[in-house]
Motif scaffolding. Sequence first.
Motif, PDB file in Angstrom:
ATOM      1  N   HIS A  76      -4.372  35.642  34.352  1.00 55.08           N
ATOM      2  CA  HIS A  76      -3.660  36.672  34.974  1.00 55.08           C
ATOM      3  C   HIS A  76      -2.952  37.741  33.807  1.00 55.08           C
ATOM      4  CE1 HIS A  76      -1.725  39.265  37.873  1.00 55.08           C
ATOM      5  NE2 HIS A  76      -0.568  38.733  37.560  1.00 55.08           N
ATOM      6  N   MET A  77      -2.622  37.147  32.830  1.00 56.41           N
ATOM      7  CA  MET A  77      -1.509  37.952  31.816  1.00 56.41           C
ATOM      8  C   MET A  77      -1.846  37.554  30.417  1.00 56.41           C
ATOM      9  SD  MET A  77       2.046  38.984  33.273  1.00 56.41           S
ATOM     10  CE  MET A  77       2.383  40.403  34.275  1.00 56.41           C
ATOM     11  N   LEU A  78      -2.023  38.256  29.546  1.00 58.12           N
ATOM     12  CA  LEU A  78      -1.892  38.121  28.099  1.00 58.12           C
ATOM     13  C   LEU A  78      -1.265  39.102  27.396  1.00 58.12           C
ATOM     14  CD1 LEU A  78      -4.821  36.669  25.612  1.00 58.12           C
ATOM     15  CD2 LEU A  78      -3.362  38.496  25.151  1.00 58.12           C
ATOM     16  N   GLY A  79      -0.072  38.787  26.703  1.00 55.79           N
ATOM     17  CA  GLY A  79       0.852  39.839  26.104  1.00 55.79           C
ATOM     18  C   GLY A  79       1.122  39.436  24.765  1.00 55.79           C
ATOM     19  N   ILE A  80       1.227  40.437  23.821  1.00 51.49           N
ATOM     20  CA  ILE A  80       1.402  40.439  22.476  1.00 51.49           C
ATOM     21  C   ILE A  80       2.692  41.213  22.257  1.00 51.49           C
ATOM     22  CG2 ILE A  80       0.712  40.197  20.200  1.00 51.49           C
ATOM     23  CD1 ILE A  80      -0.675  38.325  21.678  1.00 51.49           C
ATOM     24  N   HIS A  81       3.562  40.799  21.661  1.00 48.95           N
ATOM     25  CA  HIS A  81       4.687  41.852  21.122  1.00 48.95           C
ATOM     26  C   HIS A  81       4.482  43.049  20.186  1.00 48.95           C
ATOM     27  CE1 HIS A  81       8.367  43.490  19.291  1.00 48.95           C
ATOM     28  NE2 HIS A  81       8.903  42.817  20.055  1.00 48.95           N
TER      29      HIS A  81
END
Length: 223
Positions: A76-81
């Motif tokens: 559902h989600m993949l996030g990188i700073h």
Amino acid sequence: MLTSLEIKKLTTIEEMETIQKLERDVWGMDPIPVHQTATAIKNGGLMLGAFDENELIGFSYGFPGYANGEAFLCSHMLGIHQSYRDKGIGALLKVAQREAAEEMGYNLIRWTFDPLQSRNAYLNLSKLNGICNDYLVNCYGEMVDGINKGLPSDRFNIEWRISSSHVKQQLNYDVTPIYPFEVLNRNDFPAINDMEQTLQTIDYNEMSIAVPIPAEFMEIKKT
């Protein structure tokens, strides 16, 4: 590439709360409630965190899905700073997700992405060998976060057959792209030239249709 990068499974309430902070930083919207993520990972879901010297810099989150008689992991989600983007961390998180999902008994991972995001397209279709058979029009309705606000939420639906040779051996199929476009307006936007005729004559075993997208779509949205 970060030499100190570590990717590990996250399971505790405290870890879910840390993910919430990164969600806010990445998307500028309210995060997923902890009670939802905590419940999902106890029932076939998967939360992975990427750490640089014990600092959370990225994550991926998936929950169980079921369609057409088959269970799969819905990524559902993949996030990188923002400070750690374009360092290959997203690809490493996907590889770790694939390995963990296989250990859990999954053969398929599915997710969506914005087809105008060229970096995501390169990762999903070229580096990971995902396959798209669905174009979902306005998939999530109107979205108000900083990345998606102002445009329909059209998406490609990706299927990643993680146990297949296509993915594991990175098989590629050589096809000859054709470019059925010519510049027709004063803004130099590409327009399809006789697409109906092209679709009637193309041999999908030998050719593909190349469709241009902006290289820096986010910059276009900002300006």
